[in-house]
Design an enzyme around this catalytic site. Structure first.
Site, PDB file in Angstrom:
ATOM      1  N   ASP A 159       0.798  -1.183   0.085  1.00  0.00           N
ATOM      2  CA  ASP A 159      -0.010  -0.095   0.154  1.00  0.00           C
ATOM      3  C   ASP A 159       0.749   1.292   0.050  1.00  0.00           C
ATOM      4  O   ASP A 159       0.465   2.442   0.561  1.00  0.00           O
ATOM      5  CB  ASP A 159      -0.961   0.064   0.997  1.00  0.00           C
ATOM      6  CG  ASP A 159      -1.776  -1.354   1.285  1.00  0.00           C
ATOM      7  OD1 ASP A 159      -2.431  -1.707   0.167  1.00  0.00           O
ATOM      8  OD2 ASP A 159      -2.070  -1.767   2.446  1.00  0.00           O
ATOM      9  N   LYS A 203       2.379   2.000  -5.031  1.00  0.00           N
ATOM     10  CA  LYS A 203       2.824   1.346  -6.262  1.00  0.00           C
ATOM     11  C   LYS A 203       2.019   1.392  -7.459  1.00  0.00           C
ATOM     12  O   LYS A 203       2.690   1.606  -8.639  1.00  0.00           O
ATOM     13  CB  LYS A 203       3.419  -0.199  -6.090  1.00  0.00           C
ATOM     14  CG  LYS A 203       4.355  -0.460  -4.881  1.00  0.00           C
ATOM     15  CD  LYS A 203       4.444  -1.880  -4.814  1.00  0.00           C
ATOM     16  CE  LYS A 203       3.473  -2.649  -3.891  1.00  0.00           C
ATOM     17  NZ  LYS A 203       2.804  -2.171  -2.874  1.00  0.00           N
ATOM     18  N   HIS A 208      -4.122  -2.444  -6.034  1.00  0.00           N
ATOM     19  CA  HIS A 208      -3.550  -0.854  -6.254  1.00  0.00           C
ATOM     20  C   HIS A 208      -4.785  -0.133  -6.429  1.00  0.00           C
ATOM     21  O   HIS A 208      -5.428  -0.475  -7.237  1.00  0.00           O
ATOM     22  CB  HIS A 208      -2.742  -1.181  -7.622  1.00  0.00           C
ATOM     23  CG  HIS A 208      -1.635  -2.023  -7.420  1.00  0.00           C
ATOM     24  ND1 HIS A 208      -0.482  -2.061  -6.156  1.00  0.00           N
ATOM     25  CD2 HIS A 208      -1.332  -3.188  -8.207  1.00  0.00           C
ATOM     26  CE1 HIS A 208       0.272  -2.930  -6.437  1.00  0.00           C
ATOM     27  NE2 HIS A 208      -0.294  -3.658  -7.509  1.00  0.00           N
ATOM     28  N   THR A 240       3.487 -12.698   2.882  1.00  0.00           N
ATOM     29  CA  THR A 240       2.601 -13.351   1.978  1.00  0.00           C
ATOM     30  C   THR A 240       3.195 -14.600   1.407  1.00  0.00           C
ATOM     31  O   THR A 240       4.482 -15.011   1.819  1.00  0.00           O
ATOM     32  CB  THR A 240       2.296 -12.326   0.807  1.00  0.00           C
ATOM     33  OG1 THR A 240       1.305 -12.765   0.235  1.00  0.00           O
ATOM     34  CG2 THR A 240       3.592 -11.946   0.019  1.00  0.00           C
TER      35      THR A 240
HETATM   36  P1  GDP Z   1      -0.190   0.155  -3.704  1.00  0.00           P
HETATM   37  O1  GDP Z   1      -0.817  -1.271  -3.382  1.00  0.00           O
HETATM   38  O2  GDP Z   1       1.080  -0.042  -3.186  1.00  0.00           O
HETATM   39  O3  GDP Z   1      -0.425   0.334  -5.147  1.00  0.00           O
HETATM   40  O4  GDP Z   1      -1.097   1.030  -2.938  1.00  0.00           O
HETATM   41  P2  GDP Z   1      -2.488   1.450  -2.687  1.00  0.00           P
HETATM   42  O5  GDP Z   1      -3.258   1.847  -3.971  1.00  0.00           O
HETATM   43  O6  GDP Z   1      -3.256   0.386  -1.653  1.00  0.00           O
HETATM   44  O7  GDP Z   1      -2.507   2.796  -1.727  1.00  0.00           O
HETATM   45  C1  GDP Z   1      -2.022   4.028  -2.148  1.00  0.00           C
HETATM   46  C2  GDP Z   1      -2.989   5.078  -2.023  1.00  0.00           C
HETATM   47  O8  GDP Z   1      -2.804   6.179  -1.964  1.00  0.00           O
HETATM   48  C3  GDP Z   1      -4.210   4.898  -2.981  1.00  0.00           C
HETATM   49  O9  GDP Z   1      -5.575   5.313  -2.393  1.00  0.00           O
HETATM   50  C4  GDP Z   1      -3.587   6.055  -3.947  1.00  0.00           C
HETATM   51  O10 GDP Z   1      -4.517   6.772  -4.811  1.00  0.00           O
HETATM   52  C5  GDP Z   1      -3.196   6.978  -3.234  1.00  0.00           C
HETATM   53  N1  GDP Z   1      -2.003   7.809  -3.393  1.00  0.00           N
HETATM   54  C6  GDP Z   1      -0.904   7.394  -4.145  1.00  0.00           C
HETATM   55  N2  GDP Z   1      -0.040   8.406  -4.078  1.00  0.00           N
HETATM   56  C7  GDP Z   1      -0.664   9.451  -3.460  1.00  0.00           C
HETATM   57  C8  GDP Z   1      -0.128  10.661  -3.118  1.00  0.00           C
HETATM   58  O11 GDP Z   1       0.967  11.067  -3.329  1.00  0.00           O
HETATM   59  N3  GDP Z   1      -0.790  11.464  -2.337  1.00  0.00           N
HETATM   60  C9  GDP Z   1      -2.184  10.989  -1.971  1.00  0.00           C
HETATM   61  N4  GDP Z   1      -2.751  11.824  -1.246  1.00  0.00           N
HETATM   62  N5  GDP Z   1      -2.570   9.927  -2.150  1.00  0.00           N
HETATM   63  C10 GDP Z   1      -1.527   9.030  -3.044  1.00  0.00           C
END
Ligand code: GDP
Length: 430
Positions: free
Chosen positions: A12, A15, A40, A237
């Site tokens: 989270d 990525k 994601h 995992t």
């Molecule tokens: P992943 O599994 O690594 O892709 O991460 P997730 O998608 O679960 O979590 C990242 C969350 O942060 C998502 O809701 C994204 O839309 C959000 N996000 C990613 N980069 C940023 C950022 O720079 N700022 C903000 N506010 N949200 C972000």
């Protein structure tokens, strides 16, 4: 040119956003491990999406999206996910599925749930997607490769053999209904029909793509600390979350991976059980959870509230090292703009001694965070396009963390969208 996008922590980290952003300049995006157990989140011109199996490149029409051999492939879920995006006006993506990918079987999902039920309070916090039983079977050599769908005789024989074994478990250990081999065979025939147009000899395809100079992104799921070898075992995992595994899970030579972009979030979050040294609780955690990510820190697959904590330099330094990081993408920095002071975990105190080296699990359970407070910047940094324009305290926060982890932060993400990215030159060189 092959680049890996991987996580430094518990997953989270953002990525999906970084992959989606880098996919603008990529030809192929490939998932190399994991399954539909994590998600994601991506925000783009079509809306907000939670992807579970599809690579984060599916929103472009110039990219090919690949499910690599290392993935736990749930065929009905893959097609449900494709439909969920095309229903929202995303053009049908170009998809390839490795003929060596193995399939999550209906009984993997059942066994996952039954085992969690059996363990009760001692469970591992599984998402019950069948991932652990899937990988257990893969390495016990009773998994099913996509390629096996195409030889009915071999398939039938194997289904009978595997059902015999699973039914002993179902009957005597879990006291649950048994699997009917004919029904299972019929389900697999359905899977074959669904997947047939997309099946590909992916390693050969990638070999040709590399020779043709294509840009390939390897997209990781979760992060270093969930790796079965290098993570917080057993709260991990079931497949390797490291960039190195990208070579195996995609089928390319390891030396082709030229860049490893490790994503670190500006604070910490984790799902599931396990030691989490910089964890915070109560109102402090609720506020960060509510403001975090894009619309709160809740699981993209499960909707579960994520556990929250301050940035952990010890875990992130280790997380970046194991990934073989060439670049750190530092995400979700904008969220911290509300704090007067921002605590950062700079060491672990274990049995009266302070260390900055991430320990093995039994020692980790005893670790207490050593916190340092940095001044906040108290403003909204979204929309800022250059590093120099960030408030001084914000730059100091980035630079302090870079110094602690020892890997160059070359990208700072200040919002969930593709365009919310600030590139910077780092003084740190590896
Ligand atoms: P992943 O599994 O690594 O892709 O991460 P997730 O998608 O679960 O979590 C990242 C969350 O942060 C998502 O809701 C994204 O839309 C959000 N996000 C990613 N980069 C940023 C950022 O720079 N700022 C903000 N506010 N949200 C972000």
């Amino acid at each position: 040119m092959v680049k890996a996008v991987v996580g430094a922590n518990w997953g989270d980290e953002g990525k999906g956003k970084i992959t989606d952003m880098l996919a603008q300049q990529a030809d192929i995006i490939i998932r190399f491990q994991g399954g539909a157990n994590a998600g994601h989140t991506i925000v783009n011109k079509y809306g907000k999406f939670a992807l579970h199996t599809l690579p984060s490149g599916v929103f472009y029409d110039h990219t090919t999206s690949i499910i690599g051999n290392g993935v736990a492939l749930n065929i009905p879920l893959l097609f449900k996910e494709i439909k969920s995006i095309t229903d929202r006006n995303v053009p049908m993506p170009k998809i390839l599925v490795s003929d060596r990918a193995q399939m999550v079987m209906p009984y993997h999902i059942l066994l996952d749930a039954y085992e969690e039920e059996r363990l009760g309070g001692k469970s591992f916090g599984s998402t019950k997607s069948g991932i652990a039983p899937f990988y257990s079977d893969k390495y016990a050599k009773i998994g099913f490769q996509v390629s096996e769908l195409f030889d009915e005789e071999v398939l039938k024989d194997k289904v009978d053999r595997v059902c015999e074994q699973k039914n002993i478990l179902l009957q005597h250990m879990y006291h649950k209904p048994l699997i009917d081999p004919d029904e299972l065979l019929e389900t697999l025939r359905e899977y074959k029909k669904m997947v047939e147009p997309y099946v590909c000899n992916v390693s050969l395809y990638l070999d040709q793509a590399i020779k043709a100079g294509k840009t390939i992104l390897l997209e990781g799921q979760l992060g270093t600390l969930k790796d079965p070898d290098h993570g917080i075992y057993p709260m991990v995992t079931s497949s390797s979350t490291l960039a190195a595994y990208g070579a195996i899970g995609a089928g390319i030579p390891p030396y082709e991976i030229k860049e490893v972009i490790t994503v670190c979030k500006a604070y910490s979050s984790a799902v599931g059980a396990g030691a989490f040294v910089s964890e915070i609780f109560g109102d402090e955690a609720d506020e960060l959870r509510r403001r975090g990510g894009d619309g709160g820190e809740f699981g993209a697959t499960t909707g579960r509230p994520r556990r929250m904590g301050w940035f952990d330099c010890v875990a992130s330094k280790y997380g970046c090292r194991l990934q073989g990081t060439t670049d750190v993408a530092f995400t979700v920095l904008d969220v911290l703009g509300y704090l007067d002071e921002i605590p950062v975990c700079v060491g672990y105190e274990i049995d009266g001694e302070v260390t900055t080296d991430f320990p093995v699990t039994y020692k980790l359970e005893k670790a207490k965070p050593v916190l340092k407070k940095l001044p906040g910047w108290k403003c909204d940094i979204r929309g800022i396009k250059s590093y120099e324009e960030l408030p001084e305290n914000c730059r100091k926060y980035v630079e302090f963390i870079e110094e602690q982890i020892g890997f160059p932060i070359t990208m700072v993400s200040n919002g969930p969208g593709r365009e919310d990215i600030i590139y910077r030159k780092s003084a740190v060189r590896r």
